[in-house]
Motif scaffolding. Structure first.
Motif, PDB file in Angstrom:
ATOM      1  N   LEU A  98       0.797  -1.216   0.000  1.00 18.36           N
ATOM      2  CA  LEU A  98       0.000   0.000   0.000  1.00 18.36           C
ATOM      3  C   LEU A  98       0.839   1.280   0.000  1.00 18.36           C
ATOM      4  N   GLY A  99       1.183   1.722  -1.195  1.00 15.56           N
ATOM      5  CA  GLY A  99       1.892   2.981  -1.333  1.00 15.56           C
ATOM      6  C   GLY A  99       3.309   2.779  -1.814  1.00 15.56           C
ATOM      7  N   TYR A 100       4.135   3.798  -1.731  1.00 13.07           N
ATOM      8  CA  TYR A 100       5.555   3.692  -2.034  1.00 13.07           C
ATOM      9  C   TYR A 100       5.843   3.356  -3.488  1.00 13.07           C
ATOM     10  N   GLY A 101       5.557   4.298  -4.392  1.00 15.06           N
ATOM     11  CA  GLY A 101       5.992   4.120  -5.767  1.00 15.06           C
ATOM     12  C   GLY A 101       5.014   3.323  -6.602  1.00 15.06           C
ATOM     13  N   TYR A 102       3.977   3.980  -7.062  1.00 24.15           N
ATOM     14  CA  TYR A 102       3.011   3.334  -7.936  1.00 24.15           C
ATOM     15  C   TYR A 102       3.473   3.424  -9.382  1.00 24.15           C
TER      16      TYR A 102
END
Lengths: 113, 111
Positions: A98-102
């Protein structure tokens, strides 16, 4: 490079139709997301999934549902399309929880008439 | 309830100038603050990101400044070029949640 592919670039559908937007990623990412983008409103989260068959509602889930039967594929479903669902729909995936560089797809421009 | 407020909505900068975009957040539990760049017809792409334990991060001409006490962070583009013309989104997240985006800033760099 991770690739996120959205099956349609442009779609025109009629009010009341059931609409399927497909998204496939090729890097074994756990997490996938659907956002809609509207001028002046930014990107708003519709649904996300952190595992096969798992889904969570985002900020604007009304009128939408999702399906994730396989890890690489995340589908957005408009149960009964309405004109206020005319928008750009963006799919994304990420390797972290969940999150961190899509990584985003190029989007599907949906017009409901 | 808008958790990430971005300004300005649009920005025009001359070639070689400095572009500055600001964001403010409300949730002190946010622990990751990325910026995304989007060109017409493309999806957003990660540009640069920062965590709250540092006050600044620089990558080439792009710098994030972070002010934890004010709950604000900003993107600075030095020596702005016409190729930087795009829409920029700030975002924020915390462990266990999806990214929350600002409303975007359309940057035009005139030559």
């Amino acid at each position: 490079d991770v690739k996120v592919t959205q099956s349609s670039r442009y779609l025109v559908k009629r009010t009341g139709e059931k609409v399927f937007l497909e998204c496939v990623q090729d890097m074994d990412h756990e997490n996938m997301f659907w956002y809609r983008q509207d001028p002046g409103l930014g990107l708003r989260l519709i649904y996300f999934s952190y595992d096969v068959k798992m889904k969570e509602k985002g900020d604007i889930p009304e009128g939408y549902s999702v399906s994730r039967e396989k890890k690489e594929r995340f589908s957005l479903i408009l149960e009964s399309a309405s004109t206020n669902q005319t928008s750009m729909y963006l799919c994304a995936s990420s390797i972290d929880w969940l999150g961190y560089g899509y990584t985003f797809g190029s989007g599907t421009r949906l017009t409901v008439v | 309830q808008q958790q990430v407020k971005q300004s300005p909505q649009s920005l025009i900068v001359q070639k070689g100038g400095i572009s500055i975009i600001n964001c403010a957040y409300e949730n002190t539990a946010f622990d990751y603050f990325p910026w995304y760049q989007q060109f017409p017809g493309k999806g957003p792409a990660l540009l640069i990101a920062i965590r709250p334990d540092v006050s600044e991060k620089k990558e080439g001409r792009f710098t994030i400044s972070f002010n934890k006490s004010a709950k604000q962070f900003s993107l600075h583009i030095m020596d702005s070029q016409p190729g930087d013309s795009a829409t920029y989104f700030c975002a924020a997240t915390q462990a266990g949640t999806a990214l929350i985006f600002g409303k975007g800033t359309t940057l035009s760099v005139s030559s």
